[in-house]
Scaffold this motif. Sequence first.
Motif, mmCIF file in Angstrom:
data_model
loop_
_atom_site.group_PDB
_atom_site.id
_atom_site.type_symbol
_atom_site.label_atom_id
_atom_site.label_comp_id
_atom_site.label_asym_id
_atom_site.label_seq_id
_atom_site.Cartn_x
_atom_site.Cartn_y
_atom_site.Cartn_z
ATOM 1 N N ASP A 178 0.857 -1.191 0.000
ATOM 2 C CA ASP A 178 0.000 0.000 0.000
ATOM 3 C C ASP A 178 0.892 1.240 0.000
ATOM 4 O OD1 ASP A 178 -2.952 -1.046 0.994
ATOM 5 O OD2 ASP A 178 -1.329 -2.219 1.884
ATOM 6 N N ILE A 179 0.380 2.281 -0.652
ATOM 7 C CA ILE A 179 1.091 3.569 -0.652
ATOM 8 C C ILE A 179 0.173 4.598 -0.001
ATOM 9 C CG2 ILE A 179 2.089 5.400 -2.072
ATOM 10 C CD1 ILE A 179 3.690 2.888 -2.522
ATOM 11 N N VAL A 180 0.706 5.368 0.929
ATOM 12 C CA VAL A 180 -0.048 6.496 1.498
ATOM 13 C C VAL A 180 0.695 7.772 1.136
ATOM 14 C CG1 VAL A 180 -0.618 7.661 3.666
ATOM 15 C CG2 VAL A 180 -1.184 5.247 3.372
ATOM 16 N N GLU A 181 0.009 8.668 0.437
ATOM 17 C CA GLU A 181 0.658 9.920 0.017
ATOM 18 C C GLU A 181 0.514 11.017 1.064
ATOM 19 O OE1 GLU A 181 -0.108 11.315 -3.890
ATOM 20 O OE2 GLU A 181 0.700 9.493 -4.813
ATOM 21 N N ALA A 182 -0.527 10.930 1.877
ATOM 22 C CA ALA A 182 -0.790 11.987 2.849
ATOM 23 C C ALA A 182 0.244 11.987 3.967
ATOM 24 C CB ALA A 182 -2.196 11.805 3.428
ATOM 25 N N ARG A 183 0.399 13.160 4.593
ATOM 26 C CA ARG A 183 1.288 13.271 5.760
ATOM 27 C C ARG A 183 0.512 13.802 6.961
ATOM 28 N NH1 ARG A 183 6.839 16.070 3.493
ATOM 29 N NH2 ARG A 183 7.070 14.735 1.671
ATOM 30 N N GLY A 184 1.206 13.986 8.073
ATOM 31 C CA GLY A 184 0.605 14.615 9.251
ATOM 32 C C GLY A 184 -0.666 13.890 9.660
ATOM 33 N N ASP A 185 -1.638 14.654 10.137
ATOM 34 C CA ASP A 185 -2.902 14.072 10.608
ATOM 35 C C ASP A 185 -3.542 13.175 9.559
ATOM 36 O OD1 ASP A 185 -2.638 15.389 12.945
ATOM 37 O OD2 ASP A 185 -4.117 16.953 12.519
ATOM 38 N N GLU A 186 -3.523 13.643 8.316
ATOM 39 C CA GLU A 186 -4.160 12.854 7.257
ATOM 40 C C GLU A 186 -3.413 11.553 7.003
ATOM 41 O OE1 GLU A 186 -4.913 14.944 3.581
ATOM 42 O OE2 GLU A 186 -5.503 16.733 4.721
ATOM 43 N N GLY A 187 -2.107 11.625 7.102
ATOM 44 C CA GLY A 187 -1.308 10.410 6.929
ATOM 45 C C GLY A 187 -1.604 9.398 8.024
ATOM 46 N N VAL A 188 -1.690 9.890 9.253
ATOM 47 C CA VAL A 188 -2.017 9.019 10.389
ATOM 48 C C VAL A 188 -3.394 8.393 10.170
ATOM 49 C CG1 VAL A 188 -2.534 8.981 12.865
ATOM 50 C CG2 VAL A 188 -0.582 10.312 12.011
ATOM 51 N N ALA A 189 -4.353 9.225 9.763
ATOM 52 C CA ALA A 189 -5.717 8.726 9.541
ATOM 53 C C ALA A 189 -5.727 7.655 8.455
ATOM 54 C CB ALA A 189 -6.642 9.884 9.164
ATOM 55 N N ALA A 190 -4.926 7.881 7.405
ATOM 56 C CA ALA A 190 -4.901 6.915 6.300
ATOM 57 C C ALA A 190 -4.320 5.575 6.760
ATOM 58 C CB ALA A 190 -4.086 7.477 5.136
ATOM 59 N N VAL A 191 -3.274 5.613 7.559
ATOM 60 C CA VAL A 191 -2.695 4.354 8.069
ATOM 61 C C VAL A 191 -3.696 3.661 8.990
ATOM 62 C CG1 VAL A 191 -0.872 3.344 9.502
ATOM 63 C CG2 VAL A 191 -0.306 5.132 7.854
ATOM 64 N N ARG A 192 -4.342 4.439 9.835
ATOM 65 C CA ARG A 192 -5.323 3.810 10.741
ATOM 66 C C ARG A 192 -6.484 3.207 9.955
ATOM 67 N NH1 ARG A 192 -5.681 6.933 16.565
ATOM 68 N NH2 ARG A 192 -3.438 7.199 16.840
ATOM 69 N N GLU A 193 -6.877 3.884 8.883
ATOM 70 C CA GLU A 193 -7.980 3.353 8.087
ATOM 71 C C GLU A 193 -7.608 1.999 7.473
ATOM 72 O OE1 GLU A 193 -10.520 5.022 4.347
ATOM 73 O OE2 GLU A 193 -9.876 6.476 5.855
#
Lengths: 351, 351
Positions: free
Chosen positions: A223-238
């Motif tokens: 998986d690739i997550v492009e977002a950082r900060g709060d959004e990055g954390v949220a994406a990993v948690r999702e």
Amino acid sequence: MKATVIHAPGDVRLEEVPDPQVVAPTDAVVRVVASCVCGSDLWPYRGANEVNEPRRIGHEFVGIVEETGSEVRDVRPGQFVIAPFVWSCGDCLPCRSGFQTSCERGGGWGGDDREGHPVDGGQGEAVRVPQADGTLVPVDGVDDSVDERLLASLLTCSDVVATGWHAASRAGVEPGMTVAVVGDGAVGLSAVLAARELGAERIIAMSRYEARQGVAREFGATDIVEARGDEGVAAVRELTAGQGADRVLECVGTGESMVQALRSTRPGGTVGYVGVPHGVELPVELMFRRNLNVAGGVAPARAYAEMLRDKVLAGQIEPGRVFDAVMPLADVSEGYRAMDERRAIKVMLRP
Amino acid sequence: MKATVIHAPGDVRLEEVPDPQVVAPTDAVVRVVASCVCGSDLWPYRGANEVNEPRRIGHEFVGIVEETGSEVRDVRPGQFVIAPFVWSCGDCLPCRSGFQTSCERGGGWGGDDREGHPVDGGQGEAVRVPQADGTLVPVDGVDDSVDERLLASLLTCSDVVATGWHAASRAGVEPGMTVAVVGDGAVGLSAVLAARELGAERIIAMSRYEARQGVAREFGATDIVEARGDEGVAAVRELTAGQGADRVLECVGTGESMVQALRSTRPGGTVGYVGVPHGVELPVELMFRRNLNVAGGVAPARAYAEMLRDKVLAGQIEPGRVFDAVMPLADVSEGYRAMDERRAIKVMLRP
């Protein structure tokens, strides 16, 4: 000979310097076949570390042994060797426990040894290697006509693939785990590869650069997550049922990336960190409340180098894929610029 | 019924409060057979944590189930139970992975539950226990006539011995290791016991109080270091060939004790910490340079309680030795004073 000297942030030059010679009986002189620019070289280049006076730079190289001191037993002239990014005796307690970066007789390239004699940096034509037996990792069956792909992978054993491996290993990555990697430089990409080799089932690479995402996928990212900060954390948690990853590998070294890593970790999980800390304040209350372990530090590349060399020679891993530029040593200044501007993931320099 | 209320630093009182009742179908009401004062209760008592309004206090107790809600299946009226220091559902992902302190439905004693209903503190005559099935640990074959030695050991399973165990377990103590323990309160002493049970060969207890040194030796300490700070670090290093201990268990929670723990750890070693952090700043550069891992956090006592209960019942361990005072609940105020003034290691309170 010629070697690279950093004069000030943004100012690296290839200059004429004294030829290295055997000074101590435990020394070797190695002719450099390839060296490279490290993400951590960018700290002084970008002014994040002070540069008080001109000094030699570069700490990753492979080459051919040219000369050895009278007490050197384990390497001999003509041998192809990998030099880990710290030199070490191999014999003191920290060395024998696999933490050669804490060697009681060791040190870093481009500084002085413990007797006050200067040690060359790696971005040059040759290097005096103190504690040659403890430091150098011989590679049998390879000489300076080695093809550039294999050369690239052997060169990564001096630092980046060992450092990525350290992050994954110290974090305790185990088969079946979900692992997230913060940082898409050569070390972060190497951490993806290490996580895969250690059996991670799901590997989330955090990257916003297409070329790096491609290498991450080749190395095993699912998986690739492009977002950082709060959004990055949220994406990993999702991606992890709201919990965070079992292990998160922090391969940058800023306060922001460390907090992002910790917040992306599930309760009871571990952050493996190998980015040289710059302005990192560990949020101990968060760590305490969620039982987040922090593991890692400066990678004892020497402890992993033989294992990694063997995997490279067996064709099991190709960490050299992180190199996307090869330049003559004369262009070292352009090599730094290319990495600073993220035009290149990692630049190989050939004398 | 009567229960303890903290009004301000230094001011705890036994007061008349409403009798607990089953509110949710997953509740139980437990009559307290014994509770105790925790080192962490001293933080608000000493003014290190704010006390903005009077509130119930106490989070370690054992007792007899008096009543259960309609959905409670795993405990029944009349059973003797241990209550870990956090209540938890036992069913969410963090609970199932052994980190019940991160339970999605859980919380602490003496606050409100997630529906806003107050939950009793442990230092009282009875307690409403939310999520009774997930929280309570039954002890078969024991009733409220249990002798006080066994009672003491069962009571430690609610917190201190589990917390000490967490420090040792998360630090990765293994057979043959050298372990140092910073902190000689009940948790520190329990960490000594845990290190011994996990096979540590050498256990260095840092303590300057004779009574505590005695318990430490009973629990398995092989060496005592009385010095603190620089001298304490030097003493531990002297006992460990200049390196530091393989694992250091930090059971205090101050910045000073954490730095002492890290500096007493060998390169590549781990600090297990369980002291609630108060003013702790982790020295990340030191950690990075020496590859010191930091592991631990708030102990999920529930994860260890059954194993510890069984060891206690089998006579394998006697963690109740940390209690050196038993008082009636009516003397709770004196119990706090005795612990605050270090006249007692740990005080048991009997309603």
